[in-house]
Design an enzyme around this catalytic site. Structure first.
Site, mmCIF file in Angstrom:
data_model
loop_
_atom_site.group_PDB
_atom_site.id
_atom_site.type_symbol
_atom_site.label_atom_id
_atom_site.label_comp_id
_atom_site.label_asym_id
_atom_site.label_seq_id
_atom_site.Cartn_x
_atom_site.Cartn_y
_atom_site.Cartn_z
ATOM 1 C CG ASP A 1 -1.703 1.209 1.430
ATOM 2 O OD1 ASP A 1 -2.417 1.596 0.489
ATOM 3 O OD2 ASP A 1 -1.603 1.824 2.505
ATOM 4 C CG ASP B 1 -1.626 7.719 0.685
ATOM 5 O OD1 ASP B 1 -0.873 8.698 0.671
ATOM 6 O OD2 ASP B 1 -2.309 7.370 -0.297
#
Length: 225
Positions: free
Chosen positions: A19, A21
């Site tokens: 991922d 953020d």
């Protein structure tokens, strides 16, 4: 740094799926500035609303509000443009740049709920080179917690998703990794309160190294001091 669980230190993986953020970079302040403006404009209770935005695509977050008379696609585009304009304070998670640079480029992918333009802008702001394989909001019909994004990331790397390790920070992303059938490592660097999870956790990438064996399999080890 919290240590990975013993089971992850004995596992080998075809690839790592990250991922963005909260996992590779911290963009919380910038994201919350933009979303606070949007929530205020639409009469939402800002503090409660902000707790719901992390890890999901903007269009999914907006659609969930079921606000009358708005076009989620138009509003999501406004969010994207505002976030592209505001990258103040966006920084890499401790140790992330060095960790990524140690990985073979064909053995990791970025799988983010952000649109591509925003992902590239934030990566640049954080000093992280864009990966060869990048899965963004535009690439899937359903965002996290649907596993399609992680399945696609593995497919683009040419490996089974069940042979991958997913690095995540948000509940919806963790659920997506689980649903894809991958192992999950939770990155807690940006967590203000502990996240209840059965998965191994790290606060950052400092003190962690990846090794690639002669057959191209990756494994994790505590960094020798």
């Amino acid at each position: 740094m919290s240590a990975p669980g013993p089971s992850l230190l004995t596992q080998r993986y075809r690839a790592f799926l990250f991922d963005m953020d909260g996992t590779l970079l911290n963009s919380i302040a910038a994201a919350e500035r933009v979303w606070s403006r949007w929530a205020t404009r639409h009469g939402l209770e800002v503090e409660a609303f902000l707790a719901t935005i992390h890890g999901a695509r903007a269009i999914d977050t907006i659609t969930r509000q079921a606000l009358p008379g708005i076009d989620p696609e138009v509003e999501a585009q406004w969010i994207t443009e505002a976030e592209i304009d505001d990258v103040q304070g966006v920084v890499a998670i401790p140790g992330a740049v060095e960790f990524l640079n140690s990985l073979p480029s064909d053995r990791w992918a970025l799988v983010t709920s952000a649109p591509k333009a925003l992902a590239l802008r934030r990566l640049e702001a954080a000093g992280i080179a864009a990966p060869v394989v990048l899965v963004t909001a535009e690439d899937v019909a359903r965002g996290k917690p649907d596993p399609a994004c992680y399945v696609l990331g593995a497919q683009r790397l040419g490996v089974p998703v069940q042979d991958c390790l997913v690095f995540e920070d948000a509940a919806v992303g963790i659920r997506a990794g689980e649903a894809a059938g991958a192992d999950v490592m939770v990155v807690t660097s940006t967590h203000l309160t502990p996240l209840a999870t059965a998965h191994a956790c790290i606060a950052g990438y400092e003190g962690l190294e990846a090794r690639c064996d002669a057959d191209g399999w990756l494994s994790l080890r505590p960094l020798a001091r």
